[in-house]
Write an enzyme that holds these catalytic residues in place. Structure first.
Site, PDB file in Angstrom:
ATOM      1  CG  PHE A  69      -1.925   1.104   1.256  1.00 29.76           C
ATOM      2  CD1 PHE A  69      -2.691   1.406   0.148  1.00 29.76           C
ATOM      3  CD2 PHE A  69      -2.130   1.837   2.415  1.00 29.76           C
ATOM      4  CE1 PHE A  69      -3.645   2.412   0.173  1.00 29.76           C
ATOM      5  CE2 PHE A  69      -3.078   2.851   2.465  1.00 29.76           C
ATOM      6  CZ  PHE A  69      -3.835   3.136   1.338  1.00 29.76           C
ATOM      7  N   GLY A  70       0.684   2.102  -0.980  1.00 35.13           N
ATOM      8  CA  GLY A  70       1.372   3.387  -1.049  1.00 35.13           C
ATOM      9  C   GLY A  70       0.412   4.522  -0.753  1.00 35.13           C
ATOM     10  CE1 TYR A  71       1.606   6.706   4.829  1.00 27.83           C
ATOM     11  CE2 TYR A  71       1.485   4.363   4.351  1.00 27.83           C
ATOM     12  CZ  TYR A  71       1.990   5.400   5.100  1.00 27.83           C
ATOM     13  OH  TYR A  71       2.874   5.153   6.121  1.00 27.83           O
ATOM     14  N   GLY A  72       1.961   7.816   0.451  1.00 26.55           N
ATOM     15  CA  GLY A  72       2.767   9.036   0.438  1.00 26.55           C
ATOM     16  C   GLY A  72       3.718   8.995  -0.739  1.00 26.55           C
ATOM     17  CB  SER A  73       7.384   9.505  -1.006  1.00 26.83           C
ATOM     18  OG  SER A  73       7.853   8.509  -0.121  1.00 26.83           O
ATOM     19  CD  GLU A 146       9.460   4.716   3.040  1.00 27.19           C
ATOM     20  OE1 GLU A 146       9.394   5.350   4.109  1.00 27.19           O
ATOM     21  OE2 GLU A 146       9.340   5.254   1.928  1.00 27.19           O
TER      22      GLU A 146
END
Length: 236
Positions: A69-73, A146
């Site tokens: 899941f990607g929600y920012g960069s 990350e």
């Protein structure tokens, strides 16, 4: 336009971030080498990062595809390979500026803020499907990028997509970590976003890029939009 206008900041800073956080810098270890050279920063070893990734994969809930899941960069600079991407909705967590950034997009003297998933609410972002047999190699790049300070926990979640639910890995905030900005409000967030800058560029650019890519996807985050409007005023 002035030098502090957000429209002049984003393209230059986005290019800088993509140069420093790239697939090649994550593969060859040069990104982590730069991070480990920062005095006073506690960074996980390669062995610790791999153990964390192995633990996450061992908890895989199904033998189906692995999604991230990607929600920012990760939405606008993934730096890993994937075979499919979809819009995804996560219920039970919301996107929030709740991680202090004392490097990258800030300094110890003037910390910036980064997004993380915190408890409650709903987050809409991107679900990335990783290729069969390539999951560990691609996720290792994400871990090196990350997970090196322990500010995130990797959790298996269920994302709603237009093609049906998928099991995905989501990086959620570690509330016990000293980077966690537990009680920061929107006004204080704007103050830090407007002034913080580091080797990866500005905290403001991170917000601008996230808003732009949500817009491209046809997604909205009203909390981020409020901060964006306030930040644009503060930076005039």
């Amino acid at each position: 336009m002035t030098a502090s206008d957000p429209d002049t900041l984003a393209p230059q800073d986005a290019s800088l971030a993509r140069q420093l956080i790239s697939r090649s810098s994550l593969q060859d270890g040069s990104f982590l080498e730069r991070v480990r050279a920062i005095p006073g920063l506690a960074v996980r070893s390669d062995r610790e990062l791999e153990a964390s990734l192995n633990e996450t994969l061992a908890a895989r809930p199904t033998d189906g595809p692995v999604w991230l899941f990607g929600y920012g960069s990760l939405m606008w600079n993934p730096a890993f390979s994937y075979v499919e991407r979809r819009k995804g909705t996560l219920r039970g967590s919301h996107r929030r500026f709740c991680l202090w950034m004392r490097l990258g997009r800030g300094t110890p003297e003037q910390p910036g803020l980064m997004l993380a998933l915190d408890r409650g609410g709903t987050t809409r972002g991107v679900a990335f499907r990783l290729g069969r047999g390539e999951e560990r190699a691609e996720l290792l790049l994400v871990w090196r990028r990350e997970m090196f300070t322990g500010a995130y926990h990797a959790r298996w979640v269920i994302l709603a997509t237009d093609e049906g639910p998928v099991h995905a890995i989501a990086l959620v905030v570690n509330r016990e970590h000293d980077q966690y900005a537990a009680k920061i409000d929107e006004d204080e967030a704007v103050e830090h976003l407007a002034t913080a800058r580091g080797s990866l560029g500005s905290s403001a650019e991170y917000l601008f890029e996230t808003i732009a890519h949500l817009k491209e996807l046809g997604l909205r985050d009203r909390g981020l939009e409020r901060i964006h409007r306030s930040l644009a005023i503060a930076m005039r």
